[in-house]
Design a protein around this motif. Structure first.
Motif, short mmCIF file in Angstrom:
data_model
loop_
_atom_site.label_atom_id
_atom_site.label_comp_id
_atom_site.label_asym_id
_atom_site.label_seq_id
_atom_site.Cartn_x
_atom_site.Cartn_y
_atom_site.Cartn_z
N VAL A 1 -8.38 -2.47 10.33
CA VAL A 1 -8.69 -2.24 8.91
C VAL A 1 -7.56 -1.47 8.24
CG1 VAL A 1 -10.29 -1.11 7.31
CG2 VAL A 1 -11.18 -2.36 9.29
N ASP A 2 -6.99 -0.50 8.92
CA ASP A 2 -5.83 0.22 8.37
C ASP A 2 -4.71 -0.74 8.03
OD1 ASP A 2 -7.08 2.69 8.68
OD2 ASP A 2 -6.09 3.13 10.58
N VAL A 3 -4.41 -1.64 8.95
CA VAL A 3 -3.33 -2.61 8.73
C VAL A 3 -3.67 -3.53 7.56
CG1 VAL A 3 -2.06 -4.55 9.74
CG2 VAL A 3 -2.58 -2.54 11.13
N GLU A 4 -4.90 -3.99 7.50
CA GLU A 4 -5.30 -4.88 6.41
C GLU A 4 -5.18 -4.19 5.07
OE1 GLU A 4 -9.23 -5.86 7.63
OE2 GLU A 4 -8.60 -7.51 8.95
N ARG A 5 -5.59 -2.95 4.99
CA ARG A 5 -5.52 -2.23 3.72
C ARG A 5 -4.06 -2.01 3.31
NH1 ARG A 5 -8.99 3.04 4.38
NH2 ARG A 5 -8.73 3.18 2.12
N PHE A 6 -3.23 -1.65 4.28
CA PHE A 6 -1.81 -1.43 3.98
C PHE A 6 -1.15 -2.73 3.51
CE2 PHE A 6 2.59 -1.70 5.66
CZ PHE A 6 3.18 -0.86 4.74
N LEU A 7 -1.36 -3.80 4.21
CA LEU A 7 -0.72 -5.06 3.82
C LEU A 7 -1.24 -5.57 2.49
CD1 LEU A 7 -0.46 -6.88 7.27
CD2 LEU A 7 1.36 -5.73 5.98
N ALA A 8 -2.49 -5.25 2.15
CA ALA A 8 -3.00 -5.61 0.82
C ALA A 8 -2.26 -4.84 -0.26
CB ALA A 8 -4.50 -5.32 0.75
N ARG A 9 -1.97 -3.55 0.00
CA ARG A 9 -1.19 -2.78 -0.98
C ARG A 9 0.24 -3.32 -1.08
NH1 ARG A 9 -5.53 -1.43 -0.66
NH2 ARG A 9 -5.57 -3.12 -2.18
N VAL A 10 0.81 -3.71 0.05
CA VAL A 10 2.16 -4.28 0.02
C VAL A 10 2.18 -5.52 -0.86
CG1 VAL A 10 3.97 -5.39 1.39
CG2 VAL A 10 2.85 -3.32 2.24
N ARG A 11 1.20 -6.40 -0.69
CA ARG A 11 1.15 -7.63 -1.48
C ARG A 11 1.07 -7.30 -2.97
NH1 ARG A 11 -0.37 -12.71 1.16
NH2 ARG A 11 -0.61 -13.43 -0.99
N GLU A 12 0.29 -6.28 -3.31
CA GLU A 12 0.15 -5.90 -4.71
C GLU A 12 1.47 -5.43 -5.31
OE1 GLU A 12 -2.80 -2.89 -4.93
OE2 GLU A 12 -4.47 -4.22 -4.44
N HIS A 13 2.32 -4.85 -4.46
CA HIS A 13 3.56 -4.25 -4.97
C HIS A 13 4.78 -5.15 -4.81
CE1 HIS A 13 1.16 -0.45 -4.31
NE2 HIS A 13 1.54 -0.35 -5.57
N LEU A 14 4.63 -6.30 -4.16
CA LEU A 14 5.77 -7.19 -3.99
C LEU A 14 5.96 -8.09 -5.20
CD1 LEU A 14 5.63 -8.44 -0.27
CD2 LEU A 14 7.45 -7.10 -1.36
N ALA A 15 7.19 -8.16 -5.68
CA ALA A 15 7.54 -9.12 -6.72
C ALA A 15 7.53 -10.52 -6.10
CB ALA A 15 8.92 -8.80 -7.28
N PRO A 16 7.46 -11.57 -6.91
CA PRO A 16 7.54 -12.93 -6.37
C PRO A 16 8.78 -13.09 -5.49
CG PRO A 16 6.91 -12.99 -8.68
CD PRO A 16 7.25 -11.56 -8.38
N ARG A 17 8.56 -13.64 -4.31
CA ARG A 17 9.62 -13.83 -3.31
C ARG A 17 10.14 -12.50 -2.77
NH1 ARG A 17 9.15 -18.49 -1.26
NH2 ARG A 17 11.37 -18.66 -0.73
N GLY A 18 9.42 -11.42 -3.01
CA GLY A 18 9.81 -10.12 -2.49
C GLY A 18 9.62 -10.05 -0.99
N GLU A 19 10.22 -9.05 -0.37
CA GLU A 19 10.22 -8.95 1.09
C GLU A 19 9.73 -7.58 1.56
OE1 GLU A 19 14.13 -11.87 1.69
OE2 GLU A 19 14.14 -9.80 2.46
N LEU A 20 9.00 -7.61 2.67
CA LEU A 20 8.61 -6.41 3.40
C LEU A 20 9.49 -6.33 4.64
CD1 LEU A 20 6.73 -4.07 4.38
CD2 LEU A 20 5.26 -5.85 5.36
N VAL A 21 10.15 -5.19 4.83
CA VAL A 21 10.99 -4.97 6.01
C VAL A 21 10.52 -3.67 6.67
CG1 VAL A 21 13.33 -4.70 6.90
CG2 VAL A 21 12.93 -6.10 4.85
N PHE A 22 10.25 -3.74 7.96
CA PHE A 22 9.81 -2.53 8.67
C PHE A 22 10.23 -2.61 10.13
CE2 PHE A 22 6.37 -5.52 9.26
CZ PHE A 22 5.79 -5.23 10.49
N ASP A 23 10.24 -1.45 10.78
CA ASP A 23 10.59 -1.40 12.19
C ASP A 23 9.58 -0.58 12.96
OD1 ASP A 23 11.94 1.50 12.90
OD2 ASP A 23 12.36 0.93 10.81
N VAL A 24 9.38 -0.98 14.21
CA VAL A 24 8.46 -0.28 15.11
C VAL A 24 9.09 -0.21 16.49
CG1 VAL A 24 6.35 -0.96 13.89
CG2 VAL A 24 7.26 -2.43 15.71
N SER A 25 8.67 0.78 17.25
CA SER A 25 9.04 0.84 18.66
C SER A 25 8.19 -0.14 19.44
CB SER A 25 8.83 2.26 19.21
OG SER A 25 9.65 3.19 18.54
N ILE A 26 8.80 -0.88 20.33
CA ILE A 26 8.06 -1.79 21.19
C ILE A 26 7.45 -0.99 22.34
CG2 ILE A 26 8.25 -3.79 22.74
CD1 ILE A 26 10.54 -4.79 21.01
#
Length: 282
Positions: free
Chosen positions: A143-168
């Protein structure tokens, strides 16, 4: 004959149970900006990567988990507007202090917003959204991930990009004995007088394999004596295919996956995963 009036069901209030261990593991590591800065001052590969990518793609940039500006300021110095979101009031206060030392044009390019990246709404859109340095690992549930990605979608311009990094996730690290303290070299813990305090430093690792959360206890003991203290850190462990599924089912497509900040492909030996994604057209 009229029927008796129906009774309205009693209103119930669902109280969300707080997880104090997770709350501490989310915030404590960021309560001392001086220590944070000292600890990660040699971590520069990701700074160069995000600054270079922003320069290539163009701003403005939305940065989740901006902290005290480790990546925010280099981007702003390139002439790009940056809006930084962070939950830590201490880190944001330190960022504002750092901004006061910057030229006026750099100060004008940076805006900050204190808040939870799962809920903050800024009423504007960005061609680039960054979530650097494991900030994504503070999303502990689906649910945390879903809520975050929903906010990202709201803030992305058309053809905008999300870039992030995580430790494997590293199996050896997850299998460590939680009862063992892993010692590292002594160092000078930063103090307000600038002299520093020599401390012994150990770490303990406790992996909750059901929730896929790694709890790290960072233990500090003054060499000269005095009270020791512990700083907790909690990181969700996301496996690469798990991230692919989470992005897919939340309406994102992965454009690139890199195994390091030099944009090389991931390998079985990679310890970092950098993802570039875009919201799919509905």
């Amino acid at each position: 004959m009229s029927s008796p009036p129906s009774k309205r069901p009693a209103r119930t209030h669902t109280r969300v149970r707080r997880d104090l261990e997770l709350e501490a593991g989310t915030s404590a590591h960021y309560e001392d900006p001086a220590y944070y800065t000292k600890t990660y001052r040699s971590r520069l590969d990701d700074v160069r990567f995000y600054a270079d990518y922003a320069s290539e793609r163009g701003g403005p940039v939305l940065e989740y988990g901006c902290g005290n500006g480790r990546i925010t300021l280099p981007i702003a110095r390139l002439g790009l507007d940056v809006t930084g979101v962070d939950l830590s009031s201490e880190m944001l206060a330190d960022l504002r202090a750092r901004l006061r030392e910057e030229p006026a044009d750099v100060r004008a390019r940076v805006r900050t917003k204190r808040g939870d990246m799962r809920t903050v709404r800024l009423d504007r859109r960005f061609p680039l959204v960054f979530c650097p340095f494991n900030a994504f690992l503070h999303l502990y549930t689906r649910v945390d991930v879903e809520r975050f990605l929903a906010r990202v979608r709201e803030h992305l311009a058309p053809r905008g990009e999300l870039v992030f990094d995580v430790s494997i996730p590293e199996p050896e690290e997850l299998a460590r004995d939680p009862g063992r303290a892993y010692a590292t070299p002594r160092f000078n813990y930063p103090t307000p007088d600038g002299k520093g305090m020599p401390v012994r430093y150990t770490e303990r690792f406790d992996y909750d394999k059901l929730r896929q959360i790694l709890f790290v206890a960072m233990e500090f003991s003054p060499v000269a004596g005095g009270d020791a203290w512990m700083t907790p850190l909690a990181h969700r462990q996301f496996y690469p295919r798990e991230l692919e599924a989470l992005l897919h089912y939340n309406g994102f497509e992965i454009l690139d996956a890199w195994g390091d900040f030099d944009r090389s492909p991931p390998t079985r030996d990679s310890i970092t995963l950098v993802l570039r994604a875009r919201a799919r057209r509905r």
